[in-house]
Each structure stands twice: as structure tokens, then as C-alpha cells.
Enzyme design. Structure first.
Site, PDB file in Angstrom:
ATOM      1  CB  THR A   1      -3.373   8.252   2.143  1.00  0.00           C
ATOM      2  OG1 THR A   1      -2.422   7.486   2.966  1.00  0.00           O
ATOM      3  CG2 THR A   1      -3.732   9.783   3.018  1.00  0.00           C
TER       4      THR A   1
ATOM      5  CD  GLU B 201      -2.538   1.407   2.639  1.00  0.00           C
ATOM      6  OE1 GLU B 201      -2.807   0.293   3.284  1.00  0.00           O
ATOM      7  OE2 GLU B 201      -2.737   2.603   2.944  1.00  0.00           O
TER       8      GLU B 201
ATOM      9  CE  LYS C 170      -6.295   2.457   6.931  1.00  0.00           C
ATOM     10  NZ  LYS C 170      -5.227   2.999   6.346  1.00  0.00           N
TER      11      LYS C 170
ATOM     12  NE  ARG D 219      -0.634   8.658   4.962  1.00  0.00           N
ATOM     13  CZ  ARG D 219      -0.640   7.619   5.865  1.00  0.00           C
ATOM     14  NH1 ARG D 219       0.312   7.730   6.816  1.00  0.00           N
ATOM     15  NH2 ARG D 219      -1.442   6.687   6.006  1.00  0.00           N
TER      16      ARG D 219
HETATM   17  C1  3PG Z   1      -2.022   4.082   7.873  1.00  0.00           C
HETATM   18  O1  3PG Z   1      -1.890   4.953   7.261  1.00  0.00           O
HETATM   19  O2  3PG Z   1      -2.875   3.148   7.713  1.00  0.00           O
HETATM   20  C2  3PG Z   1      -1.312   4.069   9.093  1.00  0.00           C
HETATM   21  O3  3PG Z   1      -0.574   5.379   9.270  1.00  0.00           O
HETATM   22  C3  3PG Z   1      -0.284   3.015   9.409  1.00  0.00           C
HETATM   23  O4  3PG Z   1      -0.395   3.172  10.905  1.00  0.00           O
HETATM   24  P1  3PG Z   1       1.081   2.810  11.476  1.00  0.00           P
HETATM   25  O5  3PG Z   1       2.007   3.707  11.302  1.00  0.00           O
HETATM   26  O6  3PG Z   1       0.598   3.115  13.114  1.00  0.00           O
HETATM   27  O7  3PG Z   1       1.511   1.217  11.184  1.00  0.00           O
END
Ligand code: 3PG
Length: 207
Positions: free
Chosen positions: A71, A44, A131, A48
Site C-alpha cells: 500500500t 508484505e 501485482k 494502512r
Molecule cells: C491487498 O492489499 O493486496 C489486498 O487487500 C489483499 O487482498 P485479500 O484481502 O483479498 O487477500
């Protein structure tokens, strides 16, 4: 039409879906190669960073990698991601506009949910895979267990947000969890060997 089987195929490829925030496009190929070599091939790439679309293009060239975009906040993000080669789409939340756009693109779509109301809106739109985000902040495993007891085994999740290599097995042991997402596999300064090692450990975790 929403193709749940296609999304299940994405979610069940690997126990861990690395959530990638890549600032340097030069790292894209070696990072994807290290992840795939370690056994994590469902990637994924979050939108960002300014180079995220190029990162999707580069990572998609790596044999065995199934690259998606995360995102994704609106249909125009989704259009750009799909054009760049994203083969699945993840978003932090659920909007009807995104669901419709995913149907138009015929691309598997995994939207974020935080509570029962979000899941109910998703079910109304024909979705049953979500999710759970941000997983730990939203109450962690007890919260997901409570939600799962209401919605039953036909609703499945990819918890993401605050999950670590240490906590992942407990999440993966829940019957409604298909995989977990997390940034820990690539966190810190870029080091391909280290990423491959962390990916190898993550790939061995059991669903
Ligand atoms: C995401 O975008 O799904 C989260 O920022 C991932 O979360 P983590 O950095 O706590 O693993």
C-alpha cells in the site's frame, strides 16, 4: 536501473506472500515468527495502519523474514518504508514517480496493474513483474490468462485480492504466476498457532 532478478528473488521465495494489516505493534514479532516457522518468509506489511512502519522494523528483526511494505502510494511513503527497513515495495497501482523512486532507492518494486494499458506503461518504464490487483474483481483467472497471452512469458505476476487458500493452487498453476498475495493467512483474531498452521499449508502450495 530496474533489477528484475532481485524482484524475481523476492517473488519466488514462497508461493504465497501474506498481505498484513497489523494494528498492534506487539503482534508484529510473534506474527512474523509464526509465518516464518510455517514457511512463509516474504512478508508484505501494508501501510494502512498507524503503526505499520514500526511493524516493519519489528518484523525485520525476525531471523529469516524478508519484510517489504505494501500500500505504498507515493515516493514519500516509499522513503518512509525504506527507512523503516522495507526490503521490497508493493503498491496497488503503477505511477512513474514510484518507479523512479524505486530506482533511486535501488529497492525491488512490484506495482499493481489491472489491465493491458497498465502493463504497457510498466513495460515502457522497464518493468516486467506486476501485482495483478484486485485479481478476482478484475476478472480472475480468465482475465489474467488473456493478458498473459498478449504479453508472453517474460511478463510475470503476483495476483492479489480475493485469493483464498482454496483458490490459490489454480492461480499458482498458471505459468506466468510467480506467487500469489493474500490476507487469509493472518485473517481474524490474532492466534500465533493458527497463523503458523495456515502458513504451513500455504507454504506447501506449488508454484
Ligand atoms: C491487498 O492489499 O493486496 C489486498 O487487500 C489483499 O487482498 P485479500 O484481502 O483479498 O487477500
Amino acid at each position: 536501473m530496474i533489477d528484475t532478478a532481485k524482484l524475481d528473488a523476492v517473488m519466488s521465495r514462497c508461493p504465497v506472500m501474506p498481505v498484513l494489516v497489523v494494528n498492534d505493534v506487539a503482534q508484529a514479532r510473534p506474527m512474523a515468527e509464526a509465518l516464518v516457522a510455517g514457511g512463509l518468509s516474504t512478508l508484505e506489511v501494508t501501510l494502512r495502519t498507524p503503526c505499520a512502519l514500526e511493524v516493519i522494523e519489528e518484523m525485520s528483526k525476525v531471523p529469516g523474514a524478508l519484510v517489504g511494505a505494501g500500500t505504498v502510494l507515493n515516493p514519500s511513503d516509499m522513503d518512509r518504508a525504506v527507512k523503516a527497513g522495507a526490503r521490497f515495495i508493493v503498491s496497488p497501482g503503477l505511477t512513474e514517480a514510484l518507479v523512479k523512486a524505486s530506482i533511486a532507492h535501488d529497492v525491488p518494486f512490484l506495482p499493481g496493474v489491472a489491465n493491458a494499458g497498465d502493463i504497457m506503461r510498466g513495460l515502457d518504464l522497464g518493468l516486467s513483474r506486476f501485482k495483478f490487483f484486485p485479481a478476482v474483481t478484475n476478472g480472475g483467472i480468465p482475465a489474467l490468462k488473456s493478458l498473459a497471452s498478449v504479453f508472453g512469458s517474460n511478463v510475470r505476476f503476483c495476483p492479489t485480492g480475493g485469493i483464498t487458500e482454496e483458490s490459490a493452487p489454480e492461480w499458482l498453476a498458471l505459468p506466468t504466476v510467480s506467487c500469489v498475495g493474500g490476507s487469509w493467512v493472518t485473517a481474524g483474531a490474532f492466534d500465533a498457532d493458527n497463523i503458523r498452521q495456515r502458513a504451513t499449508a500455504a507454504a506447501l502450495l506449488k508454484v
